[in-house]
Design a protein around this motif. Structure first.
Motif, PDB file in Angstrom:
ATOM      1  N   VAL A   1      -8.012   3.457  -3.780  1.00 36.46           N
ATOM      2  CA  VAL A   1      -6.874   2.583  -4.062  1.00 36.46           C
ATOM      3  C   VAL A   1      -7.297   1.126  -3.923  1.00 36.46           C
ATOM      4  CG1 VAL A   1      -5.128   4.238  -3.342  1.00 36.46           C
ATOM      5  CG2 VAL A   1      -6.071   2.638  -1.682  1.00 36.46           C
TER       6      VAL A   1
ATOM      7  N   ARG B   1      -5.956   8.325  -2.195  1.00 42.37           N
ATOM      8  CA  ARG B   1      -6.567   8.158  -0.875  1.00 42.37           C
ATOM      9  C   ARG B   1      -7.495   6.938  -0.816  1.00 42.37           C
ATOM     10  NH1 ARG B   1      -6.034  12.361   2.795  1.00 42.37           N
ATOM     11  NH2 ARG B   1      -7.994  11.787   3.804  1.00 42.37           N
TER      12      ARG B   1
ATOM     13  N   ASN C   1      -7.760  -3.987   2.665  1.00 40.39           N
ATOM     14  CA  ASN C   1      -7.926  -2.825   1.778  1.00 40.39           C
ATOM     15  C   ASN C   1      -9.239  -2.086   2.113  1.00 40.39           C
ATOM     16  OD1 ASN C   1      -6.595  -2.099  -1.273  1.00 40.39           O
ATOM     17  ND2 ASN C   1      -8.583  -1.236  -0.793  1.00 40.39           N
TER      18      ASN C   1
ATOM     19  N   LEU D   1      -0.547   7.287  -3.701  1.00 40.74           N
ATOM     20  CA  LEU D   1      -1.420   7.044  -2.557  1.00 40.74           C
ATOM     21  C   LEU D   1      -1.996   8.342  -1.988  1.00 40.74           C
ATOM     22  CD1 LEU D   1      -2.632   5.049  -0.537  1.00 40.74           C
ATOM     23  CD2 LEU D   1      -0.519   5.200   0.789  1.00 40.74           C
TER      24      LEU D   1
ATOM     25  N   LEU E   1       0.833  -1.211   0.000  1.00 34.81           N
ATOM     26  CA  LEU E   1       0.000   0.000   0.000  1.00 34.81           C
ATOM     27  C   LEU E   1       0.866   1.259   0.000  1.00 34.81           C
ATOM     28  CD1 LEU E   1      -2.815   1.369   0.345  1.00 34.81           C
ATOM     29  CD2 LEU E   1      -2.473   1.164   2.823  1.00 34.81           C
ATOM     30  N   THR E   2       1.849   1.284   0.869  1.00 32.51           N
ATOM     31  CA  THR E   2       2.672   2.487   0.999  1.00 32.51           C
ATOM     32  C   THR E   2       3.780   2.572  -0.033  1.00 32.51           C
ATOM     33  OG1 THR E   2       4.010   1.372   2.685  1.00 32.51           O
ATOM     34  CG2 THR E   2       2.188   2.748   3.454  1.00 32.51           C
TER      35      THR E   2
ATOM     36  N   VAL F   1       4.896   6.952   3.863  1.00 30.16           N
ATOM     37  CA  VAL F   1       4.180   7.130   2.604  1.00 30.16           C
ATOM     38  C   VAL F   1       5.153   7.680   1.571  1.00 30.16           C
ATOM     39  CG1 VAL F   1       2.302   8.344   1.444  1.00 30.16           C
ATOM     40  CG2 VAL F   1       2.003   7.517   3.782  1.00 30.16           C
TER      41      VAL F   1
END
Length: 905
Positions: free
Chosen positions: A89, A86, A127, A82, A76-77, A154
């Motif tokens: 994703v 927001r 998720n 990202l 994710l990161t 991030v």
């Protein structure tokens, strides 16, 4: 660490996710809080747990889930868009990430469910939780993660790209920096990546945003001369040509760029170790001249890069080149002089080397954790012959089973034929074999088929016996401590509670097999009665550890039933069992043997000693799995050829099974039960001579009641509160059954016709399962019964058992959470028993139901059960009277018939 903090928290993997499973031990405050969170919302609890580092109270199963959660957050990161996207994703599980995680999959409850699809489902749940949380978050995504953990960062919105351009010989690489931005696409926005120079235009009127975007470049330039120079010259905003040296510098410095928040996209050949020369040593390219665990097989070393084989001379030539990247056979190769020299040294050492077949199967070296345990520069593999051998051992369905002897009276199902063939094949190689099929799949009948095959081969005067023994490289010892005779002999060691059941199964499937049972009499008597001519000797674990006639002989085959009995390697009984010498060894267990790794070592120390190294080596390896979870894949690869485990949930198996599998289990009475049973029958024999009419009927019915109580437990008959396990054959058998049920965290209904037995059974089962279950009998109010049923049916609240009196719980209840039913004592009307069984076997039941009917051997219980099974006229009298007829028909028998029915043989 104090005692309070030693408990561990684990999970049970299921087909659609996982459930909390508290492992034994008192939980510390942090673990108890986590337990509470999991009970409220297990997926949200896991989500938040992923922000924290792994804790000492994690059981391996929870360690694995934590690793999956960490992998999700890493993926994710690593998305530079990202911050822009927001809550829009979607994290997709990449194949290489899935393979890495599957390699870390621990041995545990339900681990067979964990595959790539299962992992993707868990990623999807995580998720959804992130999307839910970030949609309600008003700050930046970076701040969201910063408030929860310092371990995640991030990424910035800038990418570095490095690609090949072999058309340019001088500069065979191209470099470009890009950034992520929104592009208007009709009514929606989509994220796209543009060359970095366009950012200067997009943000020309907003210097603050431009500086925020380019801030990561300053951090990277502070640590990298290459990036610093590109920034100062302004070249970073254009597409660039890179020399080999510049490209190598970029690749080596890539961790610095990613630490600064810049995501790098590079050629696949540099990911992992594919750009490095690696050494592979294969064992067993060609078959040895004979078979056996100690036979030597040759080693064959190979050097390769990205799957392309290299000669030693070619690798030596690389040593003459400057360190960096070199193009060899169309592959870019990293040149590291010290590394390459070490590989060549190892290559020379392996040339002409040999290892035993046992060492080759475990990877040519022990599982002990070494300093270079994570070194991927070299590895071992199976040669062509050894690979085909392993493949065959792991695919019993590809084997042609030996012809079943005519004396074997059964038709094997397709998977049982495969198991029979597998046992013969694996023992043919001189290896021990573990038959670990799920409960109810017929391990006993497969082993009986194998033993009868051995016996009939020996009777036919073949060279040594079956193909298994003929091919075995193990030879009988020649020292005087072991006495060998020309006759083939097999040893079967079982829990004492299963002795009667094995005798019944042998009579049913192999009636011609000569066997002897060593149990129930003083050791000196058993020694004197030992029959040298018997093919099969059956004894209990306790007797096998004591008797010289068992310990001092060499056995052609040795079988352990319920082999978890030797799970404790330090136990005196375990050590004694392992000292018995035999040509081939088979272990039977329905308990998932992977639940405790020390148990796994002990089992394989019996089957194939040395395969998992020494006890100390294996303990060191096991402790290292928390930090080196890839070791699970290595361990699974080593043991898988020697374990055959089929599950009822397997679609290829379940289609061949009845949805309700009824099994009669024959119980051997304890010494105390035998004494009491004979006492009561003797009293009846004397009193019945004088009794007439109603008095006789009352005497008979009272005696029957007493005998049934004795068959259950002497304490029920005597009216005391002891209820010791050793005094009841049924209690001992119940322990064996429920141990396997608990190992899979399944649920069981236990029926008894006696209300007074509900409490003792509840106490005994609570001890076996480590938690209290539920009880329903006539005194439980209907409203209370409804609440108990609701609790039992709750998937998230593991209630392992329910004890029910037959009349109160035999009708009207829906208990499909259970897939096991045990009739502790028999109601001599099948219709009544079937009604009780149908509490679990009914609409809504999604699994096969196992039904066990306990009956004391050679007693009134066993004989009436046989009458019913034979469908004789007497059975019609029993059944025809309906549920209310009870045992009144027995009172009509004459004295001789009555005593023949109830007398203990």
């Amino acid at each position: 660490m104090d005692k309070v903090a030693q408990g561990k928290l684990g999970v049970l993997f299921t087909s659609d996710g996982f459930r909390l499973d508290v492992v034994e031990g008192e939980l510390c405050e942090e673990a108890a809080a986590a337990q509470s969170a999991f009970e409220q919302d297990r997926y949200r609890a896991l989500y938040y747990l992923g922000f924290a580092p792994a804790a000492p109270w994690f059981y391996p199963s929870l360690h694995f889930l934590h690793a999956v959660c960490e992998a999700f957050f890493r993926e994710l990161t690593s998305m530079p868009e990202l911050e822009l996207a927001r809550d829009d994703v979607e994290v997709v599980l990449e194949p290489d990430v899935a393979n890495r995680l599957l390699g870390q999959r621990p041995f545990g409850l339900g681990s067979e469910h964990v595959d790539a699809s299962w992992l993707q489902t868990l990623f999807t749940r995580l998720n959804e939780l992130f999307v839910e949380e970030i949609a309600a978050w008003s700050g930046t995504v970076e701040l969201y993660f910063t408030e929860r953990t310092q371990q995640l960062r991030v990424p910035e919105r800038i990418f570095f790209h490095l690609v090949e351009n072999r058309k340019d010989e001088e500069c065979p690489f191209a470099f470009m920096a890009t950034y992520a931005t929104y592009a208007e696409d009709g009514s929606s926005k989509t994220v796209r990546h543009l060359p970095l120079r366009y950012a200067l235009t997009e943000y020309r009127d907003d210097q603050k945003k431009l500086l925020e975007l380019l801030g990561c470049l300053g951090r990277a330039a502070a640590k990298s001369a290459l990036i610093s120079e590109l920034v100062e010259d302004g070249e970073l905003f254009s597409a660039l040509r890179f020399t080999v040296g510049e490209a190598y510098t970029f690749l080596r410095e890539m961790p610095l760029y990613e630490e600064a928040g810049i995501y790098c996209r590079i050629p696949n050949w540099y990911k992992g170790n594919r750009s490095k020369v690696q050494l592979g040593v294969s064992a067993g390219e060609k078959p040895p001249s004979r078979l056996g665990v100690d036979v030597l097989v040759g080693l064959c070393p190979r050097l390769a890069v990205d799957g392309v084989e290299l000669t030693r001379a070619e690798v030596a030539e690389l040593l003459a080149q400057t360190e960096g990247l070199a193009l060899l056979k169309g592959k870019w190769v990293e040149v590291d002089h010290s590394r390459l020299q070490a590989l060549l040294d190892r290559y020379d050492e392996a040339q002409g080397g040999v290892v035993t077949l046992l060492d080759a199967l475990r990877g040519t070296h022990s599982l002990a954790v070494e300093e270079d345990a994570e070194d991927e520069d070299w590895g071992t593999s199976n040669g062509e012959w050894l690979r085909s051998l392993r493949d065959r051992m792991q695919r019993p369905q590809s084997m042609e089973p030996p012809e079943l002897p005519g004396s074997f009276v059964a038709t094997l199902r397709h998977y049982q034929q495969n198991g029979y063939a597998w046992l013969d094949y694996v023992t043919a190689l001189g290896f021990g074999a573990c038959l670990a099929d799920d409960m109810g799949l017929g391990k006993t009948v497969q082993v009986i088929a194998y033993l009868e095959h051995l016996r009939t081969c020996a009777a036919g005067a073949e060279a040594v016996g079956s193909a298994a023994l003929a091919a075995s490289a193990k030879a009988a010892p020649t020292d005087s401590s072991a006495v060998a005779t020309p006759a083939m002999r097999a040893l079967l060691v079982v829990p004492a509670s299963l002795l009667g059941n094995w005798q019944q199964e042998l009579a049913r499937f192999a009636p011609d097999m000569p066997y002897q049972v060593l149990h129930g009499r003083p050791g000196r008597v058993l020694e004197e009665e030992f029959d040298e001519t018997a093919f099969l000797t059956i004894t209990s674990y306790a007797m096998a550890a004591k008797l010289a006639c068992v310990q001092g002989r060499f056995w052609d085959a040795m079988v352990l039933d319920e082999a978890q009995a030797i799970k404790n390697p330090a136990a005196k009984q375990t050590r004694a069992i392992k000292q018995i010498e035999s040509r081939c060894r088979i272990a039977m267990t329905g308990t998932p043997i992977e639940n405790d790794l020390s148990n796994l070592w002990s089992l394989f120390d019996f089957l194939n000693s040395g395969l998992l190294g020494t006890k100390t080596e294996f303990a060191t390896f096991s402790r290292g799995l928390a930090t080196r979870p890839r070791g699970y894949a290595r361990l699974r690869d080593i043991v898988s050829p020697f374990i055959l485990r089929r599950l009822k949930t397997d679609k290829s198996i379940v289609g061949d099974l009845p949805s309700k599998n009824e099994i009669d289990l024959h119980v051997t009475l304890s010494k105390k039960q035998v004494v009491l049973y004979r006492k009561v029958t003797a009293e009846l024999a004397r009193a019945i001579e004088e009794a007439q009419g109603i008095a006789r009927s009352g005497l008979v019915l009272t005696t029957i009641m007493k005998l049934k109580q004795i068959c259950n437990h002497p304490s029920q008959y005597l009216g005391d509160e002891a209820f010791a396990k050793k005094d009841s054959g049924k209690f001992a058998l119940l322990e064996e059954l429920c141990g396997t049920i608990y190992a899979k965290r399944e649920r069981v209904l236990v029926f008894t016709q006696f209300k007074e037995m509900c409490g003792p059974l509840d106490d005994f089962l609570a001890e076996l399962f480590g938690r209290r279950g539920l009880v329903v009998h006539g005194s439980v109010a209907p409203k209370r019964r409804t609440a108990l049923v609701a609790r039992f049916q709750d998937e998230d609240d593991y209630v392992p058992y329910m004890v029910l009196s037959l009349k109160a719980g035999g009708t009207g209840l829906n208990l499909t959470a259970a897939n096991h039913v045990i009739h502790f004592d028999r109601w001599w009307n099948p219709a009544v028993e079937n009604q009780a069984t149908d509490r679990a076997f009914r609409l809504g039941q999604s699994r096969d139901v196992m039904v066990y009917k306990l009956m004391a051997d050679d007693t009134i219980e066993g004989r009436i059960a046989q009458i019913i099974a034979d469908k004789s006229k007497l059975a019609d009298d029993v059944i025809g009277g309906g549920a209310s007829s009870g045992e009144s028909w027995i009172t009509k028998l004459d004295n001789d018939e009555l005593m023949n029915l109830i007398r203990l043989d």
